[in-house]
Design an enzyme around this catalytic site. Structure first.
Site, PDB file in Angstrom:
ATOM      1  N   GLY A   1     -54.219 -31.540 -11.209  1.00  0.00           N
ATOM      2  CA  GLY A   1     -54.687 -32.864 -10.814  1.00  0.00           C
ATOM      3  C   GLY A   1     -54.594 -33.957 -11.846  1.00  0.00           C
ATOM      4  O   GLY A   1     -54.813 -35.128 -11.525  1.00  0.00           O
TER       5      GLY A   1
ATOM      6  N   GLU B   1     -53.699 -25.258 -13.221  1.00  0.00           N
ATOM      7  CA  GLU B   1     -52.618 -25.350 -12.228  1.00  0.00           C
ATOM      8  C   GLU B   1     -52.006 -26.750 -12.206  1.00  0.00           C
ATOM      9  O   GLU B   1     -52.045 -27.423 -11.185  1.00  0.00           O
ATOM     10  CB  GLU B   1     -53.189 -25.052 -10.830  1.00  0.00           C
ATOM     11  CG  GLU B   1     -54.000 -23.798 -10.698  1.00  0.00           C
ATOM     12  CD  GLU B   1     -54.799 -23.738  -9.376  1.00  0.00           C
ATOM     13  OE1 GLU B   1     -54.851 -24.746  -8.629  1.00  0.00           O
ATOM     14  OE2 GLU B   1     -55.366 -22.671  -9.093  1.00  0.00           O
ATOM     15  N   PRO B   2     -51.452 -27.232 -13.321  1.00  0.00           N
ATOM     16  CA  PRO B   2     -50.903 -28.584 -13.300  1.00  0.00           C
ATOM     17  C   PRO B   2     -49.575 -28.674 -12.551  1.00  0.00           C
ATOM     18  O   PRO B   2     -48.732 -27.780 -12.663  1.00  0.00           O
ATOM     19  CB  PRO B   2     -50.701 -28.893 -14.790  1.00  0.00           C
ATOM     20  CG  PRO B   2     -50.521 -27.567 -15.443  1.00  0.00           C
ATOM     21  CD  PRO B   2     -51.279 -26.565 -14.629  1.00  0.00           C
ATOM     22  N   GLY B   3     -49.410 -29.728 -11.822  1.00  0.00           N
ATOM     23  CA  GLY B   3     -48.147 -29.960 -11.111  1.00  0.00           C
ATOM     24  C   GLY B   3     -47.524 -31.257 -11.591  1.00  0.00           C
ATOM     25  O   GLY B   3     -46.646 -31.277 -12.455  1.00  0.00           O
ATOM     26  N   ARG B   4     -48.040 -32.359 -11.047  1.00  0.00           N
ATOM     27  CA  ARG B   4     -47.502 -33.687 -11.342  1.00  0.00           C
ATOM     28  C   ARG B   4     -47.380 -33.962 -12.838  1.00  0.00           C
ATOM     29  O   ARG B   4     -46.369 -34.492 -13.292  1.00  0.00           O
ATOM     30  CB  ARG B   4     -48.424 -34.733 -10.701  1.00  0.00           C
ATOM     31  CG  ARG B   4     -47.943 -36.169 -10.803  1.00  0.00           C
ATOM     32  CD  ARG B   4     -49.064 -37.143 -10.416  1.00  0.00           C
ATOM     33  NE  ARG B   4     -49.753 -36.742  -9.213  1.00  0.00           N
ATOM     34  CZ  ARG B   4     -49.415 -37.131  -7.990  1.00  0.00           C
ATOM     35  NH1 ARG B   4     -48.402 -37.954  -7.821  1.00  0.00           N
ATOM     36  NH2 ARG B   4     -50.099 -36.695  -6.948  1.00  0.00           N
TER      37      ARG B   4
ATOM     38  N   TYR C   1     -48.138 -42.919   0.646  1.00  0.00           N
ATOM     39  CA  TYR C   1     -49.393 -43.208  -0.078  1.00  0.00           C
ATOM     40  C   TYR C   1     -49.436 -44.626  -0.641  1.00  0.00           C
ATOM     41  O   TYR C   1     -50.231 -44.903  -1.526  1.00  0.00           O
ATOM     42  CB  TYR C   1     -49.557 -42.252  -1.275  1.00  0.00           C
ATOM     43  CG  TYR C   1     -49.254 -40.799  -1.058  1.00  0.00           C
ATOM     44  CD1 TYR C   1     -50.117 -39.998  -0.304  1.00  0.00           C
ATOM     45  CD2 TYR C   1     -48.139 -40.200  -1.635  1.00  0.00           C
ATOM     46  CE1 TYR C   1     -49.865 -38.640  -0.141  1.00  0.00           C
ATOM     47  CE2 TYR C   1     -47.881 -38.847  -1.479  1.00  0.00           C
ATOM     48  CZ  TYR C   1     -48.744 -38.079  -0.731  1.00  0.00           C
ATOM     49  OH  TYR C   1     -48.495 -36.735  -0.588  1.00  0.00           O
TER      50      TYR C   1
ATOM     51  N   CYS D   1     -34.039 -46.619   9.365  1.00  0.00           N
ATOM     52  CA  CYS D   1     -34.406 -47.555  10.416  1.00  0.00           C
ATOM     53  C   CYS D   1     -35.898 -47.482  10.703  1.00  0.00           C
ATOM     54  O   CYS D   1     -36.340 -46.901  11.692  1.00  0.00           O
ATOM     55  CB  CYS D   1     -33.604 -47.271  11.679  1.00  0.00           C
ATOM     56  SG  CYS D   1     -31.860 -47.464  11.364  1.00  0.00           S
ATOM     57  N   GLU D   2     -36.665 -48.048   9.812  1.00  0.00           N
ATOM     58  CA  GLU D   2     -38.122 -48.060   9.929  1.00  0.00           C
ATOM     59  C   GLU D   2     -38.649 -49.037   8.888  1.00  0.00           C
ATOM     60  O   GLU D   2     -38.206 -49.003   7.744  1.00  0.00           O
ATOM     61  CB  GLU D   2     -38.652 -46.641   9.676  1.00  0.00           C
ATOM     62  CG  GLU D   2     -40.116 -46.568   9.694  1.00  0.00           C
ATOM     63  CD  GLU D   2     -40.643 -45.163  10.026  1.00  0.00           C
ATOM     64  OE1 GLU D   2     -41.786 -44.946   9.701  1.00  0.00           O
ATOM     65  OE2 GLU D   2     -39.926 -44.331  10.606  1.00  0.00           O
TER      66      GLU D   2
HETATM   67  C1  LIG Z   1     -51.145 -29.496  -5.499  1.00  0.00           C
HETATM   68  C2  LIG Z   1     -52.034 -28.541  -6.178  1.00  0.00           C
HETATM   69  C3  LIG Z   1     -52.096 -28.499  -7.564  1.00  0.00           C
HETATM   70  C4  LIG Z   1     -51.347 -29.461  -8.456  1.00  0.00           C
HETATM   71  O1  LIG Z   1     -51.833 -30.752  -8.342  1.00  0.00           O
HETATM   72  P1  LIG Z   1     -51.236 -31.895  -9.295  1.00  0.00           P
HETATM   73  O2  LIG Z   1     -52.016 -33.093  -8.932  1.00  0.00           O
HETATM   74  O3  LIG Z   1     -49.800 -32.026  -8.970  1.00  0.00           O
HETATM   75  O4  LIG Z   1     -51.468 -31.455 -10.698  1.00  0.00           O
HETATM   76  C5  LIG Z   1     -52.879 -27.536  -8.151  1.00  0.00           C
HETATM   77  N1  LIG Z   1     -53.589 -26.648  -7.404  1.00  0.00           N
HETATM   78  C6  LIG Z   1     -53.562 -26.680  -6.064  1.00  0.00           C
HETATM   79  C7  LIG Z   1     -54.352 -25.689  -5.307  1.00  0.00           C
HETATM   80  C8  LIG Z   1     -52.794 -27.613  -5.405  1.00  0.00           C
HETATM   81  O5  LIG Z   1     -52.771 -27.636  -4.075  1.00  0.00           O
END
Ligand SMILES: *Cc1c(COP(=O)(O)O)cnc(C)c1O
Length: 434
Positions: free
Chosen positions: A247, A284-287, A327, A354-355
């Protein structure tokens, strides 16, 4: 002219008047692979990962890249080689981890709707942990594990209900959200889990939201998680690992999210103070690992000046870059060739779909002409992974840059690729010409 704000520096920078990713000129890639084109910096991904590793140095930790942010095999492989684990949300994502050389014993499986089939697949692969999100899922997982003669390692994803009034960015950690087990159900569900023969409790998990730019929500969340761990362990259930989710936000338009190293140092202080310093930790980092490592290179097709608004029509669209439409998200847009004068007009930067929702940026000051190349920045996360074939547009190609080298990690999707799964409906009986 003043150099535009470039999130993703220093890997993304003008050299002379040309925009480079690491040591590769982006316009050269556009020439070679066409547009729209996603380009990712390996160094940028590894330095983002390193910020987490530094923050946790000396601790027992597993960083699990939340790969839904960008599931390209070439991206997964970079993280797998760096020792990263993965947070997956589907059987498809698990298959990608394994195909890219990631280890199943570093995979955790999140999501509110795991199917029995996905549970079997993950149990057979021997993943590290299921992040169970409901009481019913727990019962089903127990059944599936018993039918296979194994025990499923689990965490409960708990819902810490962090106060939205003080922290408006939180969107998944609220009582009203579909995610996680409600705070007041946590103890009975852990007791139930501990009693189920097909379940082995290994941890606790939460994930409170995305694009969080303040440390307040994290600090609150950690306190609440530790309160819960204490209460659960008082009931005789041991929690081997604590997973704080992902997050952490990134800089799209001048945001200043906490630095991962500093944030985790602060959080570890809290853990130490409460006697949890030696506990195994997961995040659990993503972004924050990939967002600023990517750009989408696009060509200006047409300019359409108007009385009220002027449109700059580019060849990337909402099917490639869905975040603005979905978003109202902001992505910085900059020219690949830094102009030698300031822009004298502002443009609605839009795609060909086309939107009217197909916009990439509003009111952008740009000095552009048809044929110019633009880069849409901070496009490494939740862009290609959410891309679609809307308007029968093929998905873009992806390139990974590593110092002065570039590697195509996904070729552009052709119309034949798109139609491969389809077949024409048979003509109805009697309609054939006689
Ligand atoms: C999407 C998600 C993440 C990653 O979130 P980011 O905002 O991209 O860091 C981590 N854990 C879970 C369960 C998610 O669904």
């Amino acid at each position: 002219m003043t150099t535009p704000h470039l999130p993703g520096q220093p890997q993304l920078a003008y050299q002379g008047d040309e925009l480079f990713m690491e040591q590769v000129r982006l316009s050269d890639l556009a020439k070679e692979y066409g547009t729209p084109l996603f380009v990712y910096s390996k160094a940028c991904m590894l330095s983002a990962l390193n910020a987490y590793q530094q923050g946790f140095s000396g601790r027992e930790v597993q960083i699990c890249y939340a790969m839904k942010a960008n599931p390209a095999l070439g991206v997964i492989a970079v993280f797998a080689q760096a020792g990263c684990g993965f947070d997956v949300v589907s059987g498809g994502e698990l298959a990608r981890v394994l195909a890219a050389g990631g280890r199943a014993d570093k995979v955790i499986f999140s999501g509110v709707g795991k199917t029995r089939c996905e549970m079997r697949q993950a149990l057979a692969a021997r993943i590290a942990c299921f992040n169970v999100e409901s009481e019913e899922e727990l019962e089903v997982l127990n059944e599936v594990a018993l039918s296979m003669g194994v025990r499923a390692p689990i965490s409960l994803r708990v819902n810490p209900n962090v106060d939205p009034k003080t922290h408006p960015y939180i969107s998944t950690g609220l009582k009203s959200s579909k995610f996680g087990v409600a705070h007041e159900r946590v103890l009975p569900v852990y007791q139930r889990a501990a009693a189920l023969p097909g379940i082995e409790v290994v941890g606790i998990d939460c994930h409170i939201g995305s694009q969080i730019t303040q440390e307040g929500p994290y600090l609150d969340m950690v306190d609440r998680m530790l309160d819960m761990v204490e209460a659960i362990e008082k009931c005789g259930v041991h929690i081997h690992h604590i997973d704080f989710g992902g997050g952490l936000g990134i800089d799209y338009n001048g945001e200043t999210p906490p630095d991962a190293t500093q944030l985790w140092k602060k959080l570890l202080h809290k853990l130490d103070a409460r006697g949890f310093g030696a506990r195994r930790l997961l995040v659990e980092p993503g972004r924050s690992l990939v967002g600023n490592a990517g750009v989408c290179v696009s060509e200006v097709l047409y300019l359409k000046p108007g009385e009220h608004k002027s449109f700059c029509i580019i060849d990337a669209a909402m099917n490639d870059l869905p975040r603005p439409a979905m978003y109202q998200a902001y992505h910085q847009i900059v020219p690949l060739r830094c102009p030698n004068r300031d822009a004298d007009a502002t443009w609605e930067v839009v795609g060909p779909v086309c939107e009217s929702g197909d916009w990439i940026g509003h009111d952008r000051a740009l000095d552009v002409n048809p044929g110019d190349l633009l880069a849409v920045l901070s496009a490494g996360a939740y862009c290609m992974s959410m891309a679609s074939n809307y308007n029968s547009r093929g998905r873009a190609a992806e390139v990974l840059v590593d110092h002065h080298q570039s590697h195509l990690i996904r070729r552009r999707e052709s119309i034949a690729d798109q139609m491969r799964q389809e077949m024409p409906a048979p003509e109805s009986a009697g309609s054939a010409a006689t």
